[in-house]
Design a protein around this motif. Structure first.
Motif, PDB file in Angstrom:
ATOM      1  N   SER A   1       0.834  -1.193   0.000  1.00  0.00           N
ATOM      2  CA  SER A   1       0.000   0.000   0.000  1.00  0.00           C
ATOM      3  C   SER A   1       0.875   1.252   0.000  1.00  0.00           C
ATOM      4  N   GLY A   2       0.297   2.366  -0.357  1.00  0.00           N
ATOM      5  CA  GLY A   2       1.041   3.615  -0.375  1.00  0.00           C
ATOM      6  C   GLY A   2       1.157   4.167  -1.782  1.00  0.00           C
ATOM      7  N   THR A   3       1.871   5.247  -1.923  1.00  0.00           N
ATOM      8  CA  THR A   3       2.057   5.910  -3.208  1.00  0.00           C
ATOM      9  C   THR A   3       3.485   5.705  -3.682  1.00  0.00           C
ATOM     10  N   PHE A   4       3.633   5.172  -4.886  1.00  0.00           N
ATOM     11  CA  PHE A   4       4.955   4.933  -5.456  1.00  0.00           C
ATOM     12  C   PHE A   4       5.197   5.926  -6.582  1.00  0.00           C
ATOM     13  N   MET A   5       6.440   6.395  -6.688  1.00  0.00           N
ATOM     14  CA  MET A   5       6.736   7.449  -7.661  1.00  0.00           C
ATOM     15  C   MET A   5       8.120   7.243  -8.262  1.00  0.00           C
TER      16      MET A   5
END
Length: 238
Positions: free
Chosen positions: A51-55
């Protein structure tokens, strides 16, 4: 460590899945499932949390190009997260402007007018079509063409040529037999190659420190890494 447990979990899960897929014996499969359930109960298997935001934060096809030609930190960050197919159209104009600004700056530093120190078509034309009798390209690579190529931070593949970021062939000034931009190997000096393309002009040696001119075609740093023939290919540091 949590990461290590994840590694063990993934490896073990892969092995167990392979065993189940390769065995048609239902009883054996049921036993494996029971064993895995018991392992989960014992806390030996953990669920990986993605989960979370990957960039994406960087490209490394052509190191240094974005840093040199972006002009600002904001443009650099935008380039690092851009879609490769859109890079040339988006960033080429700014890259070309920055390239010309560097030449203008060197002209002022040398006491010359900027018009006298414009970008000079480089040796990529020689690599593609061979040099003229005077050692200069007969297929000039303009600042627009060069920055269009460099703005797209991807490595080309040439199946019928050796893989290299740049092989100078006979070397300056004619670069007979040179090959360039057909890939990249660990031993390629990508910074020097980039500097040659940006500042070397038609014979690759325009700003090579001669006649009081600045040395702009090399960073002066040699290659000293140990290369191995086995993965991960870089040997122990010296």
């Amino acid at each position: 460590m949590k990461l290590k447990r994840y590694t063990y979990t993934i490896a073990l899960g892969a092995l167990l899945s392979l065993g189940v897929a390769c065995d048609s014996d239902d009883n054996d499969s049921m036993m494996m499932e029971d064993d895995m359930t018991g392992m989960e109960d014992d806390g030996m298997m953990e669920e990986v949390d993605f989960s979370g935001t990957f960039m994406q934060v960087d490209y490394m096809g052509r190191p240094g190009i974005n840093t040199v030609l972006s002009g600002t930190g904001e443009i650099k960050n935008m380039h690092n997260t851009a879609i490769p197919s859109e890079m040339a159209a988006t960033f080429q104009p700014g890259f070309e402007s920055q390239l010309e600004a560097y030449h203008d700056g060197y002209a002022v530093a040398l006491g010359l007018t900027p018009e006298d120190v414009d970008y000079e078509p480089n040796i990529l034309g020689d690599i593609l079509n061979g040099p003229d009798a005077d050692g200069y390209t007969d297929n000039p690579v303009s600042a627009t063409v060069l920055t269009s190529v460099l703005a797209a931070d991807v490595l080309e593949v040439a199946p019928n040529l050796p893989t290299t970021y740049f092989n100078p062939g006979a070397g300056a000034p004619a670069y007979e037999g040179a090959v360039g931009l057909t890939g990249r190997t660990l031993s390629d000096d990508v910074i020097d190659v980039s500097l040659i393309l940006l500042f070397g002009g038609g014979n690759g040696a325009r700003f090579a420190g001669q006649d009081g001119l600045p040395l702009l075609v090399s960073d002066g740093v040699g290659f000293s890494a140990n290369i191995s023939t086995e993965f991960p290919y870089l040997g122990a540091p010296e």
